[in-house]
Design a protein around this motif. Structure first.
Motif, PDB file in Angstrom:
ATOM      1  N   LYS A  32       0.844  -1.204   0.000  1.00 11.57           N
ATOM      2  CA  LYS A  32       0.000   0.000   0.000  1.00 11.57           C
ATOM      3  C   LYS A  32       0.882   1.259   0.000  1.00 11.57           C
ATOM      4  N   ILE A  33       1.942   1.241   0.811  1.00 11.06           N
ATOM      5  CA  ILE A  33       2.839   2.404   0.891  1.00 11.06           C
ATOM      6  C   ILE A  33       3.547   2.625  -0.444  1.00 11.06           C
ATOM      7  N   ARG A  34       3.932   1.533  -1.097  1.00 15.69           N
ATOM      8  CA  ARG A  34       4.582   1.674  -2.408  1.00 15.69           C
ATOM      9  C   ARG A  34       3.620   2.361  -3.394  1.00 15.69           C
ATOM     10  N   ASN A  35       2.359   1.908  -3.435  1.00 14.04           N
ATOM     11  CA  ASN A  35       1.371   2.505  -4.355  1.00 14.04           C
ATOM     12  C   ASN A  35       1.128   3.974  -4.030  1.00 14.04           C
ATOM     13  N   LEU A  36       1.029   4.274  -2.740  1.00 10.00           N
ATOM     14  CA  LEU A  36       0.804   5.663  -2.325  1.00 10.00           C
ATOM     15  C   LEU A  36       1.976   6.548  -2.765  1.00 10.00           C
ATOM     16  N   LEU A  37       3.202   6.113  -2.451  1.00 10.49           N
ATOM     17  CA  LEU A  37       4.371   6.938  -2.784  1.00 10.49           C
ATOM     18  C   LEU A  37       4.566   7.065  -4.300  1.00 10.49           C
ATOM     19  N   GLU A  38       4.262   6.004  -5.041  1.00 16.86           N
ATOM     20  CA  GLU A  38       4.319   6.099  -6.518  1.00 16.86           C
ATOM     21  C   GLU A  38       3.369   7.193  -7.003  1.00 16.86           C
ATOM     22  N   SER A  39       2.176   7.249  -6.407  1.00 17.12           N
ATOM     23  CA  SER A  39       1.208   8.272  -6.838  1.00 17.12           C
ATOM     24  C   SER A  39       1.700   9.676  -6.451  1.00 17.12           C
ATOM     25  N   VAL A  40       2.400   9.788  -5.331  1.00 21.62           N
ATOM     26  CA  VAL A  40       2.925  11.104  -4.920  1.00 21.62           C
ATOM     27  C   VAL A  40       4.019  11.563  -5.895  1.00 21.62           C
ATOM     28  N   THR A  41       4.812  10.629  -6.417  1.00 27.59           N
ATOM     29  CA  THR A  41       5.873  11.030  -7.373  1.00 27.59           C
ATOM     30  C   THR A  41       5.277  11.649  -8.631  1.00 27.59           C
ATOM     31  N   ARG A  42       4.019  11.310  -8.940  1.00 21.65           N
ATOM     32  CA  ARG A  42       3.399  11.821 -10.179  1.00 21.65           C
ATOM     33  C   ARG A  42       2.660  13.149  -9.969  1.00 21.65           C
ATOM     34  N   LEU A  43       2.660  13.673  -8.734  1.00 18.10           N
ATOM     35  CA  LEU A  43       1.962  14.944  -8.474  1.00 18.10           C
ATOM     36  C   LEU A  43       2.624  16.086  -9.233  1.00 18.10           C
ATOM     37  N   ARG A  44       1.815  16.952  -9.817  1.00 18.87           N
ATOM     38  CA  ARG A  44       2.362  18.112 -10.536  1.00 18.87           C
ATOM     39  C   ARG A  44       3.030  19.080  -9.580  1.00 18.87           C
ATOM     40  N   CYS A  45       2.421  19.270  -8.381  1.00 21.00           N
ATOM     41  CA  CYS A  45       3.121  20.091  -7.389  1.00 21.00           C
ATOM     42  C   CYS A  45       3.463  19.214  -6.196  1.00 21.00           C
TER      43      CYS A  45
ATOM     44  N   ASN B 236       9.420  -1.566   9.994  1.00 19.29           N
ATOM     45  CA  ASN B 236      10.035  -2.409   8.954  1.00 19.29           C
ATOM     46  C   ASN B 236      10.004  -1.767   7.555  1.00 19.29           C
ATOM     47  N   LEU B 237       9.561  -0.516   7.456  1.00 17.58           N
ATOM     48  CA  LEU B 237       9.332   0.060   6.116  1.00 17.58           C
ATOM     49  C   LEU B 237      10.468   0.960   5.617  1.00 17.58           C
TER      50      LEU B 237
ATOM     51  N   ASN C 246      13.152   4.290   1.593  1.00 19.35           N
ATOM     52  CA  ASN C 246      14.419   4.833   1.092  1.00 19.35           C
ATOM     53  C   ASN C 246      14.566   4.704  -0.415  1.00 19.35           C
ATOM     54  N   THR C 247      13.847   3.745  -1.023  1.00 20.98           N
ATOM     55  CA  THR C 247      13.932   3.611  -2.496  1.00 20.98           C
ATOM     56  C   THR C 247      13.293   4.816  -3.196  1.00 20.98           C
ATOM     57  N   PHE C 248      12.494   5.611  -2.458  1.00 19.15           N
ATOM     58  CA  PHE C 248      11.858   6.806  -3.038  1.00 19.15           C
ATOM     59  C   PHE C 248      12.624   8.084  -2.714  1.00 19.15           C
ATOM     60  N   ALA C 249      13.709   7.956  -1.946  1.00 22.17           N
ATOM     61  CA  ALA C 249      14.378   9.151  -1.412  1.00 22.17           C
ATOM     62  C   ALA C 249      14.933  10.068  -2.501  1.00 22.17           C
ATOM     63  N   GLU C 250      15.291   9.504  -3.672  1.00 19.41           N
ATOM     64  CA  GLU C 250      15.828  10.363  -4.735  1.00 19.41           C
ATOM     65  C   GLU C 250      14.727  11.165  -5.422  1.00 19.41           C
ATOM     66  N   ARG C 251      13.501  10.636  -5.377  1.00 16.12           N
ATOM     67  CA  ARG C 251      12.400  11.303  -6.094  1.00 16.12           C
ATOM     68  C   ARG C 251      11.530  12.166  -5.180  1.00 16.12           C
ATOM     69  N   LEU C 252      11.530  11.866  -3.892  1.00 19.27           N
ATOM     70  CA  LEU C 252      10.644  12.566  -2.958  1.00 19.27           C
ATOM     71  C   LEU C 252      11.401  12.979  -1.702  1.00 19.27           C
TER      72      LEU C 252
END
Length: 328
Positions: free
Chosen positions: A26-39, A52-53, A58-64
């Motif tokens: 669920k967290i992966r899907n949520l963060l993927e959707s946040v990376t696509r936000l225009r702002c 445990n997450l 951390n795999t999103f740290a470069e994008r968010l």
């Protein structure tokens, strides 16, 4: 009412907080959707009750601009409270998201445009804005709902029984702003000043049912709460078949937490609460007689919650004690 600032807000003053436990997909899907936000928000905090997450986050740290907080105490409200203490000082709006929500690319800029416009209007200050969860099924009123004081229309109302009618989904894409008496906990944008009020349930809870109504309904007296039709999100939960013990716990919790809401607000009614929950419980037991196993657990759980609440009337036990006991 609060002295809320009328200054324009931009995305760099928005943070997202998501309280979660043991749901990496669920967290992966949520963060993927946040990376696509225009702002992009300037701070994203994953308040992790399962500890445990961090590798996933951390795999999103470069994008968010995201960090994972290992919270000292589990429980949705305590995890959120912990994350609030970690907000940067220039954050002015906080978006609370459940882990099973995903955003569309325009969700945040739509919300921000409407927030800034509404914030300039005179009258009650704007305290919170729910996003439009468009893929939720709509419920319809029927005779039983009316009889049990659990009507779903008009939307966004809290009835004297403590039942809150849903305020989403509303029709999208027409710029509609709907006034509401409460805000859903899992997809709502809040003014930071409002979140400095201690949540009435700031103690361990196993299931935070009704927590959003308990927090937001008292705020609606002196502040404006709205739903923004253009700020669209999706809800992606799969409702599992619960075992009997879990269904019982859910049934008991919803009775006790709804009682907490009614007992905390003088304009709500204990007789209406007993009438409504009694009929609701009988409805579940009737479904159980027709062979629905989940309904049997929920109905029995509601009965046990009902007995606890009734005995509290005679022993003068507080609604806070009853709610705390649910975590034991």
């Amino acid at each position: 009412a609060f002295m809320l600032s009328k200054k324009m807000i931009d995305a760099t003053q928005i943070a997202i907080i998501c309280a979660t436990k043991d749901r990496p997909d669920k967290i992966r899907n949520l963060l993927e959707s946040v990376t696509r936000l225009r702002c992009q928000p300037s701070q994203i905090l994953i308040a992790d009750g399962g500890h445990n997450l961090e590798p996933l986050v951390n795999t999103f740290a470069e994008r968010l601009n995201v960090s994972c907080l290992y919270c000292p105490e589990p429980g949705q409200i305590l995890q959120r409270n912990y994350a609030h203490s970690m907000l940067h000082k220039d954050i002015r709006l906080v978006l609370h998201l459940d882990d099973d929500i995903t955003l569309e690319s325009t969700t945040l800029d739509q919300a921000l445009d409407h927030w800034n416009r509404l914030n300039l209007e005179t009258g009650k200050p704007l305290a919170g804005m729910a996003f439009n969860v468009t893929n939720l099924p709509r419920k319809n009123d029927n005779l039983l709902r009316r009889l049990a004081m659990m009507r779903v229309e008009p939307m966004g109302r809290v009835w004297p029984s403590g039942f809150a009618s849903p305020h989403v989904p509303i029709s999208r894409g027409n710029g509609e702003i709907m006034e509401t008496s409460w805000l859903v906990g899992g997809a709502a944008l809040w003014s930071r000043e409002v979140l400095e009020i201690p949540h009435p349930l700031s103690f361990p809870t196993r299931w935070a049912v009704c927590e959003d109504v308990i927090f937001s309904y008292p705020l609606s007296r002196n502040n404006r709460l709205v739903v923004c039709s253009d700020a669209v999100v999706g809800h992606n939960d799969s409702y599992d078949h619960h075992d009997f013990a879990k269904s019982m716990f859910y049934g008991k919790s919803q009775v006790i937490m709804r009682y907490f809401l009614v007992a905390s607000n003088d304009d709500l009614s204990k007789p209406a609460f007993f009438w409504s929950n009694g009929l609701h419980m009988l409805g579940y037991l009737a479904l159980a007689i027709l062979g629905n196993e989940n309904a049997l657990g929920t109905g029995m759980g509601m009965m046990s919650g009902f007995v606890k609440v009734l005995s509290a009337q005679f022993t003068r036990r507080s609604h806070i004690d009853l709610a705390r006991e649910l975590a034991e």
